[in-house]
Design a protein around this motif. Structure first.
Motif, mmCIF file in Angstrom:
data_model
loop_
_atom_site.group_PDB
_atom_site.id
_atom_site.type_symbol
_atom_site.label_atom_id
_atom_site.label_comp_id
_atom_site.label_asym_id
_atom_site.label_seq_id
_atom_site.Cartn_x
_atom_site.Cartn_y
_atom_site.Cartn_z
ATOM 1 N N PHE A 72 0.735 -1.037 0.115
ATOM 2 C CA PHE A 72 0.012 -0.037 -0.108
ATOM 3 C C PHE A 72 0.771 1.330 0.103
ATOM 4 O O PHE A 72 0.404 2.353 -0.583
ATOM 5 N N LEU A 73 1.813 1.351 0.668
ATOM 6 C CA LEU A 73 2.850 2.456 0.622
ATOM 7 C C LEU A 73 3.487 2.503 -0.729
ATOM 8 O O LEU A 73 3.642 3.814 -1.315
ATOM 9 N N LEU A 74 3.745 1.355 -1.406
ATOM 10 C CA LEU A 74 4.262 1.629 -2.914
ATOM 11 C C LEU A 74 3.241 2.089 -3.858
ATOM 12 O O LEU A 74 3.505 2.297 -4.987
ATOM 13 N N MET A 75 1.848 1.838 -3.591
ATOM 14 C CA MET A 75 0.857 1.915 -4.469
ATOM 15 C C MET A 75 1.150 3.280 -5.448
ATOM 16 O O MET A 75 1.056 3.079 -6.560
ATOM 17 N N PRO A 76 1.100 4.398 -4.881
ATOM 18 C CA PRO A 76 0.856 5.677 -5.668
ATOM 19 C C PRO A 76 2.327 5.816 -6.619
ATOM 20 O O PRO A 76 2.408 5.923 -7.841
ATOM 21 N N PHE A 77 3.393 5.171 -6.191
ATOM 22 C CA PHE A 77 4.730 5.030 -6.789
ATOM 23 C C PHE A 77 4.440 3.976 -8.056
ATOM 24 O O PHE A 77 4.859 4.189 -9.032
ATOM 25 N N ALA A 110 4.899 10.713 2.234
ATOM 26 C CA ALA A 110 3.816 11.339 1.695
ATOM 27 C C ALA A 110 3.618 12.408 0.848
ATOM 28 O O ALA A 110 2.659 12.432 -0.048
ATOM 29 N N MET A 111 4.644 13.358 1.019
ATOM 30 C CA MET A 111 4.808 14.334 0.127
ATOM 31 C C MET A 111 5.130 14.037 -1.508
ATOM 32 O O MET A 111 4.736 14.148 -2.320
ATOM 33 N N LEU A 112 5.940 12.906 -1.210
ATOM 34 C CA LEU A 112 6.593 12.215 -2.806
ATOM 35 C C LEU A 112 5.303 11.603 -3.261
ATOM 36 O O LEU A 112 5.243 11.476 -4.713
ATOM 37 N N ALA A 113 4.559 11.094 -2.638
ATOM 38 C CA ALA A 113 3.407 10.130 -3.292
ATOM 39 C C ALA A 113 2.458 11.212 -3.916
ATOM 40 O O ALA A 113 1.929 10.917 -4.997
ATOM 41 N N VAL A 114 2.252 12.318 -3.321
ATOM 42 C CA VAL A 114 1.296 13.610 -3.820
ATOM 43 C C VAL A 114 2.175 13.914 -5.226
ATOM 44 O O VAL A 114 1.426 13.887 -6.315
ATOM 45 N N SER A 140 -9.315 19.618 -10.917
ATOM 46 C CA SER A 140 -9.340 19.582 -9.582
ATOM 47 C C SER A 140 -9.926 17.975 -9.189
ATOM 48 O O SER A 140 -9.671 17.350 -8.244
ATOM 49 N N GLN A 141 -10.782 17.555 -10.210
ATOM 50 C CA GLN A 141 -11.193 16.224 -9.986
ATOM 51 C C GLN A 141 -10.095 15.146 -9.792
ATOM 52 O O GLN A 141 -10.181 14.315 -8.970
ATOM 53 N N ALA A 142 -9.285 15.240 -10.829
ATOM 54 C CA ALA A 142 -8.171 14.339 -10.804
ATOM 55 C C ALA A 142 -7.228 14.427 -9.689
ATOM 56 O O ALA A 142 -6.717 13.559 -9.100
ATOM 57 N N VAL A 143 -7.102 15.854 -9.377
ATOM 58 C CA VAL A 143 -6.231 15.874 -8.099
ATOM 59 C C VAL A 143 -6.808 15.720 -6.869
ATOM 60 O O VAL A 143 -6.180 14.842 -5.990
ATOM 61 N N ALA A 144 -8.190 15.787 -6.902
ATOM 62 C CA ALA A 144 -8.770 15.182 -5.750
ATOM 63 C C ALA A 144 -8.946 13.701 -5.366
ATOM 64 O O ALA A 144 -8.586 13.230 -4.471
ATOM 65 N N LEU A 145 -8.915 13.030 -6.645
ATOM 66 C CA LEU A 145 -8.914 11.558 -6.423
ATOM 67 C C LEU A 145 -7.415 10.909 -6.155
ATOM 68 O O LEU A 145 -7.605 10.110 -5.710
ATOM 69 N N TRP A 146 -6.657 11.807 -6.868
ATOM 70 C CA TRP A 146 -4.816 11.332 -6.522
ATOM 71 C C TRP A 146 -4.840 11.494 -5.081
ATOM 72 O O TRP A 146 -4.030 10.556 -4.335
ATOM 73 N N ALA A 148 -3.814 9.314 0.463
ATOM 74 C CA ALA A 148 -4.231 9.197 1.659
ATOM 75 C C ALA A 148 -4.607 7.913 2.240
ATOM 76 O O ALA A 148 -4.323 7.185 3.283
ATOM 77 N N VAL A 149 -5.344 7.127 1.279
ATOM 78 C CA VAL A 149 -5.964 5.814 1.961
ATOM 79 C C VAL A 149 -4.857 4.827 1.621
ATOM 80 O O VAL A 149 -4.676 4.072 2.614
ATOM 81 N N SER A 150 -4.020 5.011 0.656
ATOM 82 C CA SER A 150 -2.871 4.070 0.744
ATOM 83 C C SER A 150 -2.003 4.312 1.980
ATOM 84 O O SER A 150 -1.332 3.155 2.290
ATOM 85 N N THR A 151 -1.613 5.355 2.222
ATOM 86 C CA THR A 151 -0.753 5.802 3.373
ATOM 87 C C THR A 151 -1.328 5.283 4.600
ATOM 88 O O THR A 151 -0.723 4.686 5.688
ATOM 89 N N MET A 152 -2.772 5.322 4.994
ATOM 90 C CA MET A 152 -3.471 5.020 6.353
ATOM 91 C C MET A 152 -3.380 3.406 6.286
ATOM 92 O O MET A 152 -2.995 2.736 7.257
ATOM 93 N N LEU A 153 -3.552 2.471 5.079
ATOM 94 C CA LEU A 153 -3.460 1.286 5.028
ATOM 95 C C LEU A 153 -2.289 0.805 5.097
ATOM 96 O O LEU A 153 -1.940 -0.326 5.930
ATOM 97 N N ALA A 154 -1.136 1.317 4.877
ATOM 98 C CA ALA A 154 0.114 1.164 5.050
ATOM 99 C C ALA A 154 0.751 1.121 6.243
ATOM 100 O O ALA A 154 1.371 0.234 7.110
ATOM 101 N N MET A 155 0.132 2.250 7.101
ATOM 102 C CA MET A 155 0.507 2.498 8.653
ATOM 103 C C MET A 155 -0.387 1.471 9.340
ATOM 104 O O MET A 155 0.271 1.056 10.396
ATOM 105 N N HIS A 156 -1.431 1.177 9.057
ATOM 106 C CA HIS A 156 -2.167 0.276 9.512
ATOM 107 C C HIS A 156 -1.563 -1.178 9.726
ATOM 108 O O HIS A 156 -1.455 -1.643 10.719
ATOM 109 N N PHE A 157 -1.246 -1.747 8.480
ATOM 110 C CA PHE A 157 -0.586 -2.800 8.549
ATOM 111 C C PHE A 157 0.797 -2.908 9.112
ATOM 112 O O PHE A 157 1.305 -4.074 9.499
#
Length: 604
Positions: free
Chosen positions: A31-36, A83-87, A127-133, A138-147
């Motif tokens: 999950f941490l790696l997902m955006p990359f 987190a900043m690099l993921a954005v 804005s729509q694409a930015v919001a989805l990203w 956010a979701v991938s980072t939270m799941l990464a921290m959870h696991f």
């Protein structure tokens, strides 16, 4: 107390069942790696050769990322940076998807020259694409921290050593394989600029394969690309400093009086082949406007003009500065400065990117103009068609200045060909969807590419036709000069290569047209007759510098009159051209290699 007992109990359970702890570990890493992973996947699909990326990502990036992941679990600072690099990975994904490339000089120069409001408006429009990203991050980072909290896996020394060995293999052996792959592919596909050539052209040598392993990856390659951008900026700044005091001492010496309106338009074409224009004998209707102008005696087409270099960064500066071979940047200013010194107001309009290593010297020359305006296209998908230049061009014609030089730098027929013209200009079908294929014509990939290329030529003819009509309506002397930077190799059944940068006749022989209105042809009848006499002579694009200046009656002490096509032109005994490895050969005596793509080599 109970919480501590439960944690110890969970740790003991993980130690008894290490697979369970490793499972949470891998989920957290995933999950941490997902955006990359999404970003690099888009780069692989849109911008890079898959054989190169296999070694880079699997053998180098993943092991290194997993080791850094171990530090991420323990460091709040690293969590924030990640987190900043993921954005930012979203921006890289956008660049790769939209433009078919990775972030580099073009993007960095845009970022350094754009103001806050431009950047804000750009984001608002998406804005729509930015919001989805941002939601994905956010979701991938939270799941990464959870696991990560559920996992208590700690890699020992042996797994770490194995990961380092795999990463080292991916870095070194993968890089060597990539280098070998490029050399093999370049033999019949994509030529590269040699280290010597690149160093002399724009100040940044070819990267060592060890660095090229990570250059195209995100985020590991970004610092390296930034360094390359800064090196290019440093090189160009040094060149600008050297030329800052340069003067031609140019003056207008022609018969036109100070009160006579004079307008000269130089159109810099892109990737147009000589043999794909009806006006040059092609059997397809690709240039009706130029053909009509030629039949009316208004246009001259040079039949045997060669460009010394078959890529933009080497060829366009030759058009503008008159150098025979452009191999070490610029040693003098361009014809734009000469026109300014002679009292002309100068303009530079472009649909090409303002800054990239391919356009650095051209951009420096463009900065000599009084007015610059860019409608930036990317090299693959295109944001603007070349007719975007027409409205500002016609507005310039209405300005009060009597003496004008207008340079138009176009995207012409640069791949992707279908991105160079509106659907309404698709005269020749590129797909069977809703299109009737001519009788007996098989619409395979080869024919589709040829048809798309011809459509782009026809659209260029439309743009040139609009320019000629606008100039015809003016009073005084008016002329248009068009020349392509290089040609293009199109695929055939025997040669699968498509593109430019190689040394063959399709790339070296370029279209070059000179149009003039009736007033110019009457006042400068001798020059026009010389053009007609020189039409079939063997020439080179380096003649453009002297020709355009001579047409306007501009001269200076070191003026290269022997290169002017509006004088009695003496054919040179040699026509030296240069490949992307900076090897020279004489086009006049070169012979074709024993291959299917017509590559030339020096005659022994």
């Amino acid at each position: 107390m109970n919480s501590s007992v439960m944690q110890v109990s969970e740790q003991s359970e993980d130690m008894r069942h290490p697979g369970k702890g490793l499972g949470f570990e891998l989920l957290s890493f995933f999950f941490l790696l997902m955006p990359f992973a999404i970003t690099n996947g888009i780069v692989v699909a849109k911008a890079a050769a898959l054989p190169l990326y296999g070694g880079k990502i699997v053998l180098f990036v993943l092991p290194i990322s997993f080791l850094l992941f171990q530090l991420w679990k323990k460091s709040l600072v690293l969590k924030l940076v990640t987190a900043m690099l993921a954005v930012l990975a979203g921006a890289e994904a956008h660049v790769a998807y939209q433009f078919g490339g990775i972030s580099g000089s073009s993007l960095f120069s845009i970022l350094t020259t754009s103001d806050g409001s431009e950047s804000f408006n750009y984001l608002i429009e998406r804005s729509q694409a930015v919001a989805l990203w941002l939601l994905l991050c956010a979701v991938s980072t939270m799941l990464a921290m959870h696991f990560s909290r559920r996992s208590h896996y700690r890699p020992g020394g042996f797994p770490i050593l194995c990961l380092l060995c795999v990463a080292g293999y991916g870095w070194y052996i993968g890089a060597m394989s990539a280098s070998a792959y490029l050399k093999e592919a370049n033999a019949n596909r994509f030529p590269t600029v040699s280290e010597d050539a690149r160093e002399k052209l724009f100040g940044v040598g070819h990267l060592h394969p060890l660095l090229s392993t990570v250059k195209d990856t995100f985020p590991y390659g970004v610092p390296l690309r930034l360094w390359m951008f800064l090196q290019e900026e440093k090189f160009m700044h040094g060149m600008e400093q050297e030329l800052s005091q340069f003067r031609f001492g140019a003056v207008a010496t022609g018969p036109a009086s100070a009160s006579t309106q004079e307008t000269y338009v130089l159109v810099l074409g892109e990737t147009a082949r000589f043999d794909r224009w009806t006006v040059n004998g092609y059997d397809r209707d690709t240039s009706p406007n130029l053909l009509k102008a030629r039949q009316n005696g208004e246009l001259v087409s040079m039949r045997d003009m060669i460009t010394p270099r078959t890529f933009t960064m080497g060829s366009i500066p030759i058009y503008l500065s008159g150098r025979d071979i452009m191999r070490e940047g610029a040693t003098q200013k361009s014809l734009i400065s000469a026109f300014r010194e002679a009292g002309f107001k100068t303009y530079f309009l472009s649909t090409q990117v303002k800054k990239s290593f391919l356009n650095n010297v051209t951009t420096m020359f463009a900065a000599e103009a009084d007015v610059q305006q860019y409608f930036e296209s990317d090299e693959s998908l295109g944001l603007f068609y070349d007719d975007a230049l027409l409205a500002p061009f016609k507005k310039i014609l209405q300005e009060k200045s009597l003496k004008k030089l207008i340079v138009l730098h176009t995207m012409g027929s640069h791949a992707i060909y279908t991105a160079r013209y509106p659907k309404t200009f698709e005269k020749f079908p590129v797909s069977i969807d809703g299109k009737a294929v001519a009788a007996g014509e098989q619409l395979d990939d080869i024919q589709a590419a040829s048809n798309a290329f011809d459509n782009s030529i026809r659209f260029t003819d439309h743009v040139l036709g609009e320019i000629m009509r606008a100039l015809t309506a003016l009073e005084g002397n008016a002329a248009m000069i068009y020349g392509s930077d290089h040609g293009e190799t199109l695929p055939t059944k025997l040669c699968k290569f498509i593109g430019h940068g190689v040394v063959n006749e399709e790339n070296l022989r370029v279209p070059y047209f000179v149009w003039a209105n009736q007033a110019y042809r009457q006042v400068h009848a001798g020059k026009w007759q010389n053009l007609l006499k020189n039409e079939d002579k063997a020439t080179m694009t380096s003649s453009n510098f002297a020709t355009v200046l001579d047409m306007a009656g501009i001269s200076f002490a070191s003026f290269p009159a022997e290169h002017s096509l509006v004088r009695e032109y003496q054919v040179k005994s040699t026509r030296m051209v240069m490949d992307m490895q900076n090897d020279e050969l004489d086009f006049n005596t070169a012979r074709k290699k024993d291959d299917t793509c017509g590559m030339l080599q020096a005659r022994e």
